[in-house]
Design an enzyme around this catalytic site. Structure first.
Site: not given
Ligand code: GLA
Length: 639
Positions: A196, A262-263, A283
């Site tokens: 992440d 996330w892109g 997400d």
């Molecule tokens: C981010 C990621 C999610 C998840 C959460 C965990 O938001 O994009 O997919 O892994 O963190 O905290």
């Protein structure tokens, strides 16, 4: 003129030279468009098809524990899901206790994972991964590229956040890449890691969370709202360091790296070079319009996915909210769409207690088979609109999968044509409905009535339009966009902009954020127009910017053919372009000085025994700063 144009294209692509280590290492810094004769994505033994399995996050967030995870694993085996390919069992955020200061070792929250507590020894996930491996499954773990993880900013109510001093709570990879990867893969035996990026995003100096929870302030490398305030090469370099450590600790190549930023940071363009999958958006939430948003972030990126490298629109949300057992139409659509675009199929539901109606969705062997087809060709959008889409995916046996997708709330008629599947219009096409197994045949076109939010999906066979070969846009898994010609990354406006995923409508609205706009497209221009050269439209081809290089794998075809030209949609109507075709690094053919408004010209090239074809479109002049859009119309490998 030629020397000037070479320097011009090198200057135009200067950023790309820096961001493409493969090119930099080969000493070709002056000309990033020079043919290399090799496929530039690392060969990967894992994720040859999209990863499948289970992830804890959408089901449990930080309330994950060993019984829940092993319960899911057991259910996957007992129900037969694992035999369909659901093998990765991935623990997400919430597993950690602290980083021990004496030696930097990560400690597990053994209250949640009792088998990790071994008397007289350091906590270890080895018994847990052994248990999964004994069930024939694989184990995935979660970390962050920075000092702190996402839950430490967003799940502050959780009783399961890392504990202790500021340093003890720094459970992310920062400063410990080699140590942590060695622990996770060498000592603990994991097979998959999701990395992440909150640690380089939300812990800036002067933020409330840093002050209140005494985290080390980190000047963000990522600004999700502004690519110009994001350090793209630094973000990429951090993930590349993880990729390198994974190689070191897994000499057999048995690992998967899932990039989760996330892109942001233009990852939609470079993720394929660094990891096995990369998130293309923020997400997912269990709402229809957020699902559309995540789907759109990946569905136009077919040319960027291929065996070993997949667009990731996020884990499935089937079983929850708009996709629960009372919304099976929506749940089936979500599943079909993910399957068609070669998204990872990661269930995120409490499988210890799953209704049969949901098990039947995840367990639809025909649809799983589409997703797992060894060709690795992501579905391509054959009909685009905000209401209805038709997505066509080429299977390795030459058949097609086709999905008719009603995005809206009205019942609607959808006409499917043979041509949309690149089948001949005068020969019968056989369809098999993969939800109800009914068969039908049509010639030319056929019409279906779709319920609101329904997706029909068929396996289709017919007479191919191109009898002696295959169009490149049918085989995106064999095409690599090595250099896409984008000079300055721009946000993609084609992604559905749902209201804030958490519901509020304060502020000025949701804006395009994920860069990648202007990247190469199958059967469309880089800016999502229909392909067209000097007034002649083409249903088929590759749309790309000038100063680009595409790599195409060839196994046995003897001829490359395309009609080339500057696309009518280009904003740059002043410059000239040279189209070049290389075979295993040698120039085989070229067409020079083509400009806007000139009729397409035919390139026919003998590629007998050539394994790698490279298609280069090079600007020859620099009279305009605007992007020059070019089209490789009807580009095909033929016999
Ligand atoms: C981010 C990621 C999610 C998840 C959460 C965990 O938001 O994009 O997919 O892994 O963190 O905290």
């Amino acid at each position: 003129m030629m020397v000037r144009s070479l320097m011009a294209s090198a200057a135009l692509c200067g950023l790309l030279v820096l961001s493409n280590p493969a090119v930099a290492q080969s000493g070709l810094e002056l000309d990033p468009l020079a043919a290399t004769g090799r496929w530039s994505i690392p060969e990967r033994s894992q994720a040859r098809t999209p990863p499948m399995g289970w992830n804890s996050w959408n089901a449990f967030r930080t309330e994950v524990d060993e019984a829940k995870v092993l319960g899911a694993a057991r259910a996957m085996v007992d129900s037969g899901l694992s035999r369909l390919g659901y093998t990765y069992v991935n623990v997400d955020d919430g597993w950690w206790l602290k980083r021990r200061q004496a030696d930097g070792r990560l400690e597990i929250r053994t209250g949640l994972f009792p088998s990790a507590a071994i008397e007289g020894q350091d906590s270890s996930f080895r018994p847990y991964t052994d248990a999964l491996h004994a069930m024939g499954l694989k184990a995935g773990i979660y970390t962050d590229i920075g000092r702190n993880a996402c839950s430490q900013a967003y799940d502050l109510h959780s009783p399961n956040l890392p504990e202790g001093t500021t340093a003890e709570r720094e459970v992310g990879l920062h400063g410990h890449v080699d140590q942590d990867i060695g622990l996770y893969f060498g000592e603990w035996g994991f097979d998959y890691i999701k990395v992440d990026a909150c640690g380089i995003n939300v812990y800036g100096p002067d933020t409330e969370v840093v002050r209140k929870y005494a985290y080390t302030p980190v000047t963000p490398l990522i600004d999700q709202a502004a690519i110009n305030r994001t350090d793209v090469s630094a973000v990429r370099a951090l993930y590349a360091e993880v990729a390198q450590a994974l190689t070191t600790h897994n000499p057999d190549g048995d690992y998967i790296l899932a990039i989760c930023n996330w892109g942001s940071a233009d990852v939609r363009s470079w993720g394929k070079d660094v990891g096995h999958l990369w998130r293309t958006s923020g997400d997912i939430t269990p709402t229809w319009t957020r699902m559309l948003h995540n789907f759109d972030s990946a569905s136009t990126r077919a040319l960027y996915a291929k065996p070993g490298a997949w667009n990731d629109p996020d884990i499935l949300f089937i079983g929850h909210g708009d996709f629960d057992q009372n919304h099976l139409t929506e749940a089936r659509s979500h599943f079909t769409l993910w399957a068609m675009i070669n998204a990872p199929l990661l269930i995120s539901y409490d499988l210890r207690d799953a209704p049969q109606s949901l098990m039947d969705i995840w367990g639809n062997a025909d649809i799983v088979r589409l997703n797992q087809d060894p060709g690795g060709h992501q579905g391509v959008i054959a009909y685009a609109s905000d209401d209805v889409q038709i997505i066509v995916k080429t299977l390795s046996n030459g058949d097609k999968a086709v999905a008719l997708f009603n995005r809206g709330l009205a019942t609607t008629d959808v006409t499917l044509t043979a041509a949309q599947m690149k089948f001949a219009a005068d020969a019968p096409v056989q369809l098999r409905n993969l939800w109800d197994q009914t068969g039908s045949t049509f010639t030319g076109e056929t019409t279906f009535t779709l319920e609101p939010r329904q997706t029909l999906v068929f396996e289709a066979s017919g007479a191919r339009q191109l009898k002696d070969g295959v169009y490149l846009s049918e085989i995106p898994g064999q095409v690599n966009v090595a250099v896409d010609g984008v000079v300055a990354p721009e946000a993609d406006p084609v992604v559905h902009r749902m209201r804030n995923a958490w519901g509020e409508t304060r502020g000025s609205g949701e804006r395009p954020t994920y860069t990648g706009w202007g990247g190469a497209q199958a059967d469309a221009t880089p800016y999502d127009q229909a392909l067209r050269i000097a007034g002649q439209g083409f249903d088929t081809g590759i749309g790309v910017l000038a100063n680009s290089r595409l790599e195409v794998r060839n196994a046995g075809h003897t001829r490359f053919e395309a009609r080339v030209g500057v696309d009518d949609s280009t904003r740059n109507i002043k410059d000239k372009v040279r189209f070049q075709v290389y075979g295993d690094g040698e120039l085989l053919a070229e067409i020079t000085t083509m400009g806007f408004g000139e009729a397409s010209r035919l390139l026919t090239v003998d590629i007998t025994d050539v394994r790698l074809v490279e298609l280069v479109a090079r600007s020859e002049t620099m009279n305009s700063d605007l992007p020059l859009v070019v089209t490789w119309a009807d580009a095909a490998l033929r016999r």
